[in-house]
Design an enzyme around this catalytic site. Structure first.
Site, PDB file in Angstrom:
ATOM      1  N   GLY A   1       0.842  -1.196   0.000  1.00 45.20           N
ATOM      2  CA  GLY A   1       0.000   0.000   0.000  1.00 45.20           C
ATOM      3  C   GLY A   1       0.862   1.224   0.000  1.00 45.20           C
ATOM      4  N   GLY A   2       0.267   2.330   0.327  1.00 46.37           N
ATOM      5  CA  GLY A   2       0.961   3.603   0.286  1.00 46.37           C
ATOM      6  C   GLY A   2       2.213   3.613   1.131  1.00 46.37           C
TER       7      GLY A   2
ATOM      8  N   GLY B   1       4.194   0.943   2.013  1.00 46.64           N
ATOM      9  CA  GLY B   1       5.252   0.043   1.577  1.00 46.64           C
ATOM     10  C   GLY B   1       4.682  -1.353   1.471  1.00 46.64           C
TER      11      GLY B   1
ATOM     12  N   VAL C   1       4.029  -5.395   3.082  1.00 47.09           N
ATOM     13  CA  VAL C   1       3.820  -6.152   4.307  1.00 47.09           C
ATOM     14  C   VAL C   1       4.199  -7.609   4.063  1.00 47.09           C
ATOM     15  CG1 VAL C   1       2.142  -6.828   6.055  1.00 47.09           C
ATOM     16  CG2 VAL C   1       1.935  -4.617   4.922  1.00 47.09           C
TER      17      VAL C   1
ATOM     18  N   LYS D   1       5.799  -4.755   8.513  1.00 49.15           N
ATOM     19  CA  LYS D   1       5.385  -3.663   7.637  1.00 49.15           C
ATOM     20  C   LYS D   1       6.611  -2.797   7.348  1.00 49.15           C
ATOM     21  CE  LYS D   1       1.982   0.018   7.631  1.00 49.15           C
ATOM     22  NZ  LYS D   1       0.854   0.599   8.322  1.00 49.15           N
TER      23      LYS D   1
ATOM     24  N   ASP E   1      -8.289   6.924  10.230  1.00 43.13           N
ATOM     25  CA  ASP E   1      -8.426   6.154   8.996  1.00 43.13           C
ATOM     26  C   ASP E   1      -9.221   4.877   9.256  1.00 43.13           C
ATOM     27  OD1 ASP E   1      -8.175   5.853   6.293  1.00 43.13           O
ATOM     28  OD2 ASP E   1      -6.156   5.012   6.365  1.00 43.13           O
TER      29      ASP E   1
END
Ligand code: NAG
Ligand code: NAG
Ligand code: NAG
Ligand code: NAG
Ligand code: NAG
Ligand code: NAG
Ligand code: NAG
Ligand code: NAG
Length: 905
Positions: free
Chosen positions: A587-588, A590, A592, A606, A702
């Site tokens: 994702g934004g 990096g 996982v 992560k 979020d």
């Protein structure tokens, strides 16, 4: 009679079904065809045939055979706006922005478009008066006519637009006074729903009516660069005002109005050249959200004292060219604030010039660095920051000069990330050549590069244009207000390249490019190398872990509870050199990875990618914060790694993926009603803990279904505190900060006011509850879940009439006990105003009650779920990676999904 009508209706549906062509309502088709005759150039080449809806003409959207949207921005349309267009009686959105060769006046028949919600005609060449009939567009929400050549008065009838949210008339030649109501005719003081009012860069005269004080919902008011006179009005009731700019007008000389200091939401105050005199009151700086104060070129005198207890957000004070004779410097208290006093008597003394006597200067040489040296593109293409040759979409951004010059990267990143989070097909963006424009604004050239292809298609260009010229794009605080003026795009995918017009940018840039490219590349290489070196040096200077011994237990320099420090070597081993087979998501932030500790415990690793790292201090703060948070409905941080330039977080591994995976069917877990209730309860408890029991309290920022993970017993665990923000003691009630979060879940109040409270999480949670009911993402196929439910809902009917849109796997056919209460609660969570929403604690109580109604003990552990799998391991992606716009660098998202670009109305 009724029966007959239904039969006719069914017949016509059947008929349409048989003959799929010719679906457009004939009159609409005729109008668009006549438009084709008037527009000389620039219409999409697929406007062929006679059926705009059925043939899917680009830029046209239809609902039930009626044309509802026309979006043709930056197409190079040549011709004039035709009166015919105003016969499209079902039209909701008309956006023809950035077509500089679109001329003519706005026809008075525009008033016939009774259903119109969005009228967006930014940056065309329209002239003449704005017709009075605009006041008949009772449904209008967005009215943006900025950057044209409209003249005459602002029609008073605009005051009749009771739903108007956004009114932008900037940069025209409007004159006369600002109209107010007088009991008989309407006026702008009636726009009580309006949040955003801009009239700057016109020729308005007369006094500013004090009745503007009635507009108590205003968030931004721009009246600068006009010819307004008389006293500065008393606007003390505008308690939600965040931006106020009245600069460059000829007001009566007066002291700084005392009511400025009562505007509790103010973040930016700009009053240059407004004839202010006397001393600057210290109280003004105590506004808790205030960031920027620009009062230059006035007659302010005496001593400047910004006090010791000014708001913690304060960044920039520009008092250049006044008559200030002294400054009460408190070096400790003022050290993070840029203060400019050049051009005041205090700076005329000889001797050592003080910092504050330097005039604001800025980098006139910025250009987005590229990561490559030798790339040669064909003569009309350009190389992107990611070293791809393509045809970028270009234009200019103009904005008020930010407080310092090192921050163009911030702008760049924010544009890119918001594009990507809106799923626009953008690979990268580049900024260059900052320069001064008229009226004290700065301009910078923007180039947007396509993702996956070397050019954009028409849909892509329209979406990007709309995104940038509307409030959807939120620039960082210091760049506001910001406008976008797009150039014509000449290289639409799949169309014959149109010959570049002689005035087009292509020719100019093309010829100079050859000569300059080599030089430019050399310079960029130098700058890049220097930056990298500086970055490395800086990182070492500030490393808060520098003296920390990993082998000691937690508790030394970073204040960690329970989390430990891992070495890179260790993690490298556990993940088999971070191999792709162990990669379970991205994702934004990096990637996982899943791994197993020697103890057998599964962990999720992560790993931040280059470009998305935060500063060492921020990283340390984050892990300290995360390590303090322990609750069974929150994902636990096990450790971290800060070595070899890596920033890695290690979490407990949650085996059943995210709630989203289950709702979408991807994980194979079936969620019937009671399970959904339990998951909602768990997530609510986790959030309630963050808000009320964590120390310091944390706003998640979020909340969304990909951040709710399910363990082996389907207990919900809230994940990803990457964006979380602790609430300080002093700012317990709200924190003003850059908007972060995910489209669809974002609290509109936070989005518009910038004020973050726990209630923003409550809003997102409400959206999540609705998502739990209908199974789809909050924005899908252009529909926004909150609106969709509100529209479909009928409290008189069974299941509130939502049967059709519910997720069938919820167990339709069985009794959904407590269903109505659940819907009621979720709708309370998505109330427009935060004050009307319940707290998370109340939400927990209510869901517990609903579970009891459904016959369950809310405190019982969840059942083991092994029997409920269809196939849990298939195609499973771990969800720690997220797609929110966290401003921390990101992956290009190449898919484009139709998304409504304006979300909230
Ligand atoms: C404004 O609205 C009122 C009723 O809502 C109507 O009577 C009036 O004619 C309108 N005025 C203008 C100028 O449109
Ligand atoms: C605005 O406020 C003024 C003064 O308080 C009042 O006289 C006027 O009627 C108000 N206008 C509207 C449209 O409410
Ligand atoms: C401003 O607010 C005060 C108190 O709420 C009210 O009495 C006053 O009439 C308002 N003024 C205007 C112009 O609306
Ligand atoms: C501004 O208006 C408010 C009420 O609306 C009043 O209380 C205050 O005294 C006024 N301030 C000035 C400076 O006139
Ligand atoms: C500052 O300006 C005001 C208004 O022009 C004047 O009355 C006052 O005497 C000045 N104060 C000083 C210290 O010069
Ligand atoms: C410039 O502004 C940015 C962001 O506001 C800040 O981080 C940076 O420290 C500032 N630089 C200078 C030299 O003031
Ligand atoms: C001030 O506003 C006028 C418009 O009234 C504009 O022509 C002028 O350029 C502005 N001055 C500056 C310095 O921005
Ligand atoms: C336009 O481009 C996007 C992706 O860049 C693609 O998804 C879409 O299908 C394209 N539209 C047309 C009409 O080709």
């Amino acid at each position: 009679m009724m029966g007959l009508r239904i039969q006719v209706f069914l017949l016509s549906v059947w008929f349409q079904f048989l003959i799929i062509a010719a679906v457009t309502y004939p009159e609409d088709a005729a109008i668009l065809k006549s438009l084709k005759d008037i527009i000389e150039d620039g219409l999409p080449p697929n406007w062929l045939g006679s059926d705009p809806c059925g043939d899917q003409w680009e830029g046209i959207e239809c609902t039930r055979s009626r044309v509802t949207t026309i979006r043709l921005s930056s197409m190079g349309l040549t011709g004039s706006l035709s009166g015919d267009i105003t016969s499209l009686s079902e039209l909701l959105t008309l956006d023809l922005s950035n077509n500089k060769d679109l001329k003519g006046s706005l026809p008075s028949s525009i008033g016939d478009l009774k259903k119109l919600k969005n009228l967006i005609l930014v940056g065309c060449n329209l002239f003449g008066p704005i017709p009075d009939s605009i006041g008949s567009l009772q449904q209008l929400v967005f009215l943006s006519l900025n950057s044209n050549s409209f003249s005459g008065k602002i029609p008073a009838s605009i005051g009749n637009l009771s739903k108007l949210y956004w009114l932008d008339l900037t940069d025209n030649q409007l004159d006369g006074t600002i109209p107010v109501s007088d009991g008989v005719s309407p006026g702008l003081d009636m726009l009580v729903s309006t949040r955003h009012l801009r009239f700057d860069r016109n020729l308005l005269s007369g006094t500013v009516p004090s009745n503007l004080n009635n507009l108590t919902n205003l968030n931004a008011l721009f009246l600068s660069n006009n010819r307004l006179t008389g006293p500065i009005p008393n606007l003390t009731n505008l308690t939600t005002l965040s931006y106020l700019d009245m600069s460059n007008n000829t007001f009566d000389p007066s002291p700084i109005p005392s009511w400025f200091s009562t505007l509790q939401s103010l973040t930016t105050l700009t009053m240059d050249r407004t004839e202010l005199e006397g001393e600057v009151p210290t109280t003004i700086f105590s506004l808790s959200l205030l960031q920027t104060v620009v009062l230059k070129q006035n007659h302010l005198n005496g001593t400047l004292d910004i006090g010791a207890s000014h708001g913690s957000q304060l960044l920039f004070i520009n008092l250049q060219s006044n008559s200030i004779t002294d400054f009460k410097d408190r070096p400790g208290a003022n050290k993070d604030i840029a203060i400019i006093l050049a051009g005041n008597p205090i700076c005329q003394e000889s001797g050592d010039p003080k910092d504050y006597c330097r005039a604001a200067e800025r980098d006139s040489m910025y250009s987005t660095p590229k990561n490559c040296l030798s790339i040669s593109c064909s003569s009309d293409q350009f190389s992107s920051p990611t070293c791809i040759c393509a045809y970028p979409y270009t234009g200019n951004l103009s904005f008020r000069p930010p407080s310092n010059n090192t921050c163009y990267q911030i702008l760049e990143q924010s544009i890119l990330l918001q594009f990507q989070s809106a799923k626009l097909p953008v690979d990268s963006v580049s900024l260059s050549n900052p320069r001064k424009s008229q009226s004290e604004y700065l301009e910078i050239s923007l180039a947007v590069f396509p993702s996956g292809q070397d050019s954009f298609n028409r849909t892509g260009i329209s979406m990007i244009g709309l995104f940038l010229s509307n409030p959807t794009y939120r620039p960082p605080e210091e760049f506001r207000p910001l406008f976008f003026n797009g150039d014509e795009y000449l290289h639409f995918t799949g169309e014959n390249r149109r010959s570049v017009k002689s005035t087009g940018i292509g020719v100019i840039i093309g010829t100079t490019a050859g000569v300059c490219v080599l030089l430019l590349l050399l310079v960029l290489a130098g700058v890049y190398a220097y930056r990298q070196k500086r970055r490395a040096e800086k990182a070492n200077d500030q490393n808060p872990f520098a003296h920390w011994d990993r082998n000691k237990s937690s508790g030394s320099i970073p204040q960690l509870k329970g989390a430990r420090c891992f070495s890179f070597e260790e993690l490298n081993k556990y993940t088999n050199h971070f191999s792709d087979t162990n990669n379970v998501g991205s994702g934004g932030y990096g990637k996982v990875y899943r791994a197993t500790l020697p103890s057998g415990q599964l962990i999720a690793i992560k790993r931040a990618q280059q470009g998305s790292m935060q500063g060492a201090v921020e990283f340390k703060n984050e892990i300290e914060l995360l390590s303090r948070v322990h609750h069974k409905n929150l994902v636990t941080l096990l450790g971290f790694c800060f070595e070899r330039g890596e920033q890695i977080l290690i979490y407990e591994y949650i085996p059943n993926g995210s709630l989203r995976d289950s709702l979408s069917g991807k994980s194979g877990i079936r969620l019937e009603w009671v399970r959904r209730l339990k998951i909602a309860l768990g997530a609510a408890r986790g959030l309630s803990y963050l808000h009320e029991l964590a120390d310091p309290p944390i706003i998640h920022r979020d909340v969304k279904s990909t951040n709710i993970l399910l363990d082996e017993r389907l207990n919900a665990k809230v994940a990803d505190f990457g964006l979380s923000k602790p609430m300080g003691v002093s700012d317990k009630d709200h924190i003003s900060t850059q908007v972060k979060g995910t489209m669809g879940y974002l609290d509109p109040e936070y989005y518009m006011t910038n004020q973050l409270t726990e209630k923003s999480d409550v809003y997102s949670f409400g959206v999540l509850m609705l998502e739990i009911l209908i199974g789809r993402r909050p924005i899908e196929r252009g529909k926004y879940i909150v609106r969709e439910i509100e529209m479909a809902m009928d409290k008189e009917k069974d299941l509130y009439n939502l049967y059709e849109i519910l997720d069938p796997t919820i167990g339709l056919g069985t009794t959904l006990k407590g269903f109505e209460k659940f819907v009621d609660l979720s709708l309370r969570c998505v109330e427009e105003s935060g004050a009307d929403r319940p707290s998370m604690r109340e939400v927990v109580k209510e869901i517990e009650y609903i579970l009891q109604l459904a016959g369950l003990n809310p405190n019982a552990e969840f059942e083991a779920s092994s029997a409920s799998y269809d196939d849990a391991s298939k195609g499973y992606q771990h969800p720690y990676g997220n797609e929110s716009f966290d401003y921390s660098g990101g992956f290009p998202v190449s898919k484009i999904e139709p998304q409504p670009v304006i979300l909230y109305f």
